[in-house]
Design an enzyme around this catalytic site. Structure first.
Site, mmCIF file in Angstrom:
data_model
loop_
_atom_site.group_PDB
_atom_site.id
_atom_site.type_symbol
_atom_site.label_atom_id
_atom_site.label_comp_id
_atom_site.label_asym_id
_atom_site.label_seq_id
_atom_site.Cartn_x
_atom_site.Cartn_y
_atom_site.Cartn_z
ATOM 1 N N GLY A 71 0.807 -1.207 0.000
ATOM 2 C CA GLY A 71 0.000 0.000 0.000
ATOM 3 C C GLY A 71 0.844 1.262 0.000
ATOM 4 N N THR A 73 2.870 4.261 -1.566
ATOM 5 C CA THR A 73 2.802 5.007 -2.823
ATOM 6 C C THR A 73 4.077 5.832 -2.988
ATOM 7 O OG1 THR A 73 1.619 6.831 -1.719
ATOM 8 C CG2 THR A 73 0.286 5.112 -2.768
ATOM 9 N N PHE A 99 -6.397 0.451 -0.269
ATOM 10 C CA PHE A 99 -7.030 -0.842 -0.046
ATOM 11 C C PHE A 99 -8.411 -0.734 0.586
ATOM 12 C CE2 PHE A 99 -2.700 -2.268 -0.686
ATOM 13 C CZ PHE A 99 -2.887 -3.455 -1.386
ATOM 14 N N HIS A 131 -5.314 15.481 2.556
ATOM 15 C CA HIS A 131 -4.718 14.538 3.497
ATOM 16 C C HIS A 131 -4.040 15.284 4.641
ATOM 17 C CE1 HIS A 131 -5.209 11.522 0.288
ATOM 18 N NE2 HIS A 131 -5.150 10.641 1.261
ATOM 19 N N LYS A 135 1.617 13.389 5.303
ATOM 20 C CA LYS A 135 1.682 12.608 4.073
ATOM 21 C C LYS A 135 2.796 13.143 3.186
ATOM 22 C CE LYS A 135 -1.048 10.667 0.307
ATOM 23 N NZ LYS A 135 -0.477 9.318 0.568
#
EC number: 1.17.1.8
Length: 232
Positions: A71, A73, A99, A131, A135
């Site tokens: 998961g 990125t 997911f 977000h 992040k």
């Protein structure tokens, strides 16, 4: 099921809790300061690390004959390389920008809407993703997946964070507080707007989806997507 957690940040900790609640065992919890000791004992690995560690994590799993759910990125320029290694090692692999079961339903809705809207030149599409401030990548992998879903089902050719040129999708990436993830796709015309939106309330959905994918891939060989897991 014995799980190796590659990346033990906030997401890794939520995945651990959900996996234990579902009766699984954690045999490795790796962050940037740990080794891969215990990986060979795992039935499956779940990678939620950082872009700089993802390729090493994934390739180590394939060499150890451990299927991977990734998961992470921000590393996808190396995706073809990892896919080739998976095939060469007869491994199992699912890489997804998100997911969450809800987001994967949203992906399907986005593609269906893009097919419909491709017939109407009076509408232009743009996207927004929000977000938390920790992040690292922008735009989010989920936003990129949404843009690709539109591109594959319309005459749009690319996405951009800048002012869009013809046939480009503009993505506005915002980093605010502790927002888990909000994605909006908007089709605008001079007379109205059509909008679809997914809002994550917490990390639970991402973690549960990753564990479900891990349960599904054990014993399988090949490169799969969440469409396979959810039978879309």
């Amino acid at each position: 099921m014995k799980i190796a957690l590659l990346g033990y940040g906030k997401m890794g900790q939520v995945i651990e809790r959900i996996a234990l609640e579902r009766g699984h065992e954690i045999v490795l919890k790796k962050d940037e300061n740990n080794t891969f000791d215990g990986l060979s004992n795992a039935d499956v690995a779940i990678d939620f690390s950082v872009p700089t560690a993802a390729v090493s994590n994934i390739s180590s799993c394939f060499h150890a004959n451990v299927p991977v759910i990734s998961g992470t990125t921000g590393w996808l320029e190396h995706y073809d390389e990892m896919a080739a290694l998976c095939t060469a090692k007869n491994g199992g692999f699912i890489s997804s920008s998100n997911f969450s079961l809800g987001v994967n339903i949203f992906f399907e809705l986005n593609e269906y809407l893009a097919k419909i809207m491709s017939k109407f030149d009076s509408y232009s599409v743009d996207m927004e993703e929000i977000h938390h401030t920790q992040k690292l990548d922008a735009p989010s992998g989920t936003a990129i997946s949404l843009a690709k879903g539109v591109i594959e089902n319309s005459s749009y050719t690319n996405w951009t964070l800048e002012k869009p040129e013809a046939k480009q999708i503009h993505i506005e990436a915002k980093r605010i507080g502790t927002v888990p993830g909000t994605h909006t796709v908007t089709y605008n015309s001079v007379v109205d707007a059509i909008e679809i939106k997914h809002t994550a309330h917490n990390r639970e959905g991402f973690a549960l989806g990753a564990v479900i994918a891990a349960e599904w891939i054990v014993g399988k060989q090949g490169i799969f997507t969440m469409k396979d897991v959810l039978e879309f």
